[in-house]
Scaffold this active site. Structure first.
Site: not given
Lengths: 589, 69
Positions: A197, A304, A341, A438, A461-462, A472, A509
């Site tokens: 947060h 997400r 998703r 992905e 990313n994936d 990574r 994305c």
């Protein structure tokens, strides 16, 4: 304890969570632990103690009103509510009168009485089933801290130097809101992640921030000169004159860029030659909803959903709880679509099931978990289908590798449609269903998948991690993690060609979508939508608006022939410089 | 939300759940009652404008508090 020589320049790295460059003196903020003692007062001090308590309450009230006002202005009504509620509690008989009673009859000190009363209420809340109420117990602790601090040493704020960079172990979102009033320049924290947060709040306030700096508080003393670069996640302690000059220049260029970006938000996401690209937002928190419009996103390309669960540290949220959240998002983003998703537990997002795997990235994650656990899938599907009545939405399936998973999922969705028809509920019977691309196998079999789904969303990313076999998070090989490797670009091209042949759209994305330097290549490869954290969209749009599609296609063809990612990067840099977009490369650093 | 609505009226307002009774005008009271969805509550209003107060609170319940997560 200073293990490092603090008189010479050195660099500490962390995770940059709010962009911008701050240069100024450090202020080391110790969030002192307030040990509460069972202290009693003499009867002749009774009236004095009551006055002291009243003063602390009214000061706390003033603080909270101020914080609520700032939160309302910068983050909207919903973020301010929490502080308004805290302010109400201060004058609530169950707190105020109860404390006064303890002071009067038991001769407790005001600090101890406040502690006793609040502990009592907190225990009641913590005993309950509801996560929501347990969070409210934390609010009560905040409130107690605040009153006690006022009781002990007056204003919290007077301790913070204005125009300084606050260095601390950790801060709360409320701390950040309050500090921003002292015009602090930025903040560097030992703890915290990109999604905490405090990071969100810093971004919303436009305050450069770096978290996860492990031990920065031990290397910095108050008054040390600091450079804080929120773009790269780097703090330079005691910079040399040369370093300072470099960063002052960078700061100037960044501010210039920000000014241009503000103008860009209201312009259409269109290439120089009139080709439209949809720029959408990746979201995790409800609090980020307001950023969608602020940064000119046309919808949400990736919400997400697991973050709703992780924040409540629970495996399951009821259909009702999920529905309320989804409905609010859909209504807020309409008329643009929201892409939900489905729950993506596993991989690096620890499944809160007490379940461990040797190789979680190749294990039970995403759609594999969903199909095995109807008790997770079914309520989520019902919540999403219910929300579909309130605005346009799309469903995105994570970690698909086989066609059978798509068939099985659609069957489950069909069952939910039937339930709704039977129950006479209103819903959209044609919710678009897409899959994440992905895993390389999906890109390779893209033609088959394209006939079965309504859209593709490439998670770079994936895809990079699985294609190049690079974790990574592993420092030994992290330099081999290259999203612009020609192999990745080839998979993207294949996916786009298959999709367009079947008349469906493709979005990116992953983090690549947020890197403006990569925008020309992604467009050249035929991508229809880019979805990224909202703060990156203006820069992406700025580059996008200077692109001519013909040139972008030629650039993509060239990149596909390149030897490696470094060659691709060089091509891009040259291209950006020729197109007068080179400021973008500065942000890459 | 209940607390804010109840504060507008003179009448005393209590909420009972099982053997507990709390002051409906106290935000801490209402919170610690820890009423989850589906809980069975008894609302007691006492005072001059008790009918108006009861009506206002009942409407709030019926509207589902316009609640959001």
């Amino acid at each position: 304890m200073n293990l490092v020589d603090t008189t010479t320049e050195h660099v500490v790295e962390g995770i940059g969570v709010a962009p911008g460059i701050a240069i100024g003196p450090a202020y080391l903020y110790a969030r002192a632990a307030f040990e509460i003692e069972d202290r009693r007062i003499a009867s002749e001090n009774l009236e004095g103690e009551l006055v002291r308590f009243e003063q602390a309450v009214s000061r706390s009230e003033r603080d909270l009103r101020k914080i609520a006002a700032v939160a309302r202005e910068k983050l909207g009504e919903s973020s301010a509510d929490i502080f308004v509620a805290q302010a109400l509690m201060l004058r609530d008989a169950a707190f105020y009168e109860a404390v006064v009673e303890h002071i009067r009859s038991d001769r407790m000190s005001a600090d101890y009485a406040a502690h006793v009363v609040m502990s009592h209420h907190r225990q009641l809340l913590e005993a309950g089933e509801s996560e929501y109420l347990r969070e409210r117990a934390n609010d009560m602790l905040d409130l107690q801290d605040r009153v006690v601090r006022h009781l002990r040493r007056g204003k919290i704020l007077s301790t913070i130097d204005a125009e300084s960079i606050v260095v601390a172990e950790s801060l709360t979102a409320a701390d950040i809101v309050l500090f921003s009033q002292r015009a602090i320049l930025g903040t560097a924290l030992d703890y915290g992640g990109a999604t905490s947060h405090v990071s969100l709040m810093a971004r919303a306030l436009g305050l450069p921030a770096i978290v996860g700096m492990h031990g920065v508080t031990e290397q910095v003393a108050s008054g040390d000169m600091l450079v804080l670069d929120g773009l790269t996640g780097r703090v330079v302690i005691n910079p040399t004159e040369d370093t300072l000059a470099f960063y002052r220049d960078r700061q100037k260029r960044y501010r210039q860029l920000q000014k241009e970006q503000k103008k860009i938000v209201s312009l259409p996401a269109q290439t120089f030659d009139g080709h439209n690209v949809r720029l959408m937002a990746n979201l995790e928190f409800m609090e980020e909803l307001e950023l969608v419009e602020e940064y000119g996103a046309e919808g949400v390309g990736l919400f997400r959903t697991e973050v709703l669960f992780l924040m409540r540290k629970r495996v399951s949220l009821s259909e009702e709880e999920q529905f309320k959240a989804y409905r609010r998002i859909v209504e807020s983003v309409a008329p643009h679509p929201t892409t939900f998703r489905m729950l993506d537990f596993g991989g690096d997002k620890m499944l809160p099931l007490g379940h461990r795997e040797h190789n979680p990235f190749l294990g039970w994650r995403g759609v594999r978990v969903l199909l095995d656990k109807p008790e997770m899938l079914h309520p989520q599907l019902r919540a999403i289908v219910r929300a579909s009545h309130f605005g346009p939405l799309r469903i995105l399936l994570p970690m698909v590798t086989e066609l059978n998973e798509v068939y099985a999922f659609k069957e489950r969705l069909g069952t939910v449609y039937e339930e709704f028809a039977r129950e006479g509920l209103e819903y959209d019977p044609d919710i678009p269903v897409g899959i994440m691309v992905e895993v390389p196998s999906v890109a390779i079999k893209a033609t088959r998948f394209a006939r079965e789904v309504d859209f593709f969303s490439i998670g770079t990313n994936d895809l990079t991690q699985y294609t190049l076999a690079v974790d990574r998070g592993n420092d030994l090989v992290a330099d081999k993690y290259q999203e612009l490797d020609p192999a990745i670009l080839q998979l993207i091209r294949q996916t786009v060609e298959a999709a367009h042949a079947c008349g469906i759209g493709v979005s990116v994305c992953g983090e690549l979508a947020a890197r403006a330097v990569a925008t020309p290549i992604l467009l050249g490869l035929g991508i229809d939508e880019l979805s990224a954290s909202p703060i990156y969209l203006p820069e992406v749009k700025r580059v996008l608006r200077s692109i001519r599609m013909e040139e972008a296609r030629a650039l993509a063809d060239q990149a596909l022939q390149a030897r490696d990612a470094h060659e691709v990067t060089s091509l891009l840099e040259v291209w950006l410089r020729e197109h007068d977009c080179d400021v973008a490369s500065m942000l890459e650093a | 939300m209940i607390v804010r609505a109840a504060a507008k009226f003179q009448a005393d307002f209590f909420i009972r759940k099982d053997e507990f009774e709390i002051n409906g005008k106290s935000i801490i009271g209402v919170m610690t009652l820890a009423a989850e969805q589906g809980a069975c509550l008894t609302l007691v209003f006492k005072g001059e404008d008790e009918n108006e107060a009861a009506g206002a609170i009942a409407r709030l319940f019926e509207s589902g508090f316009g609640e959001e997560l």
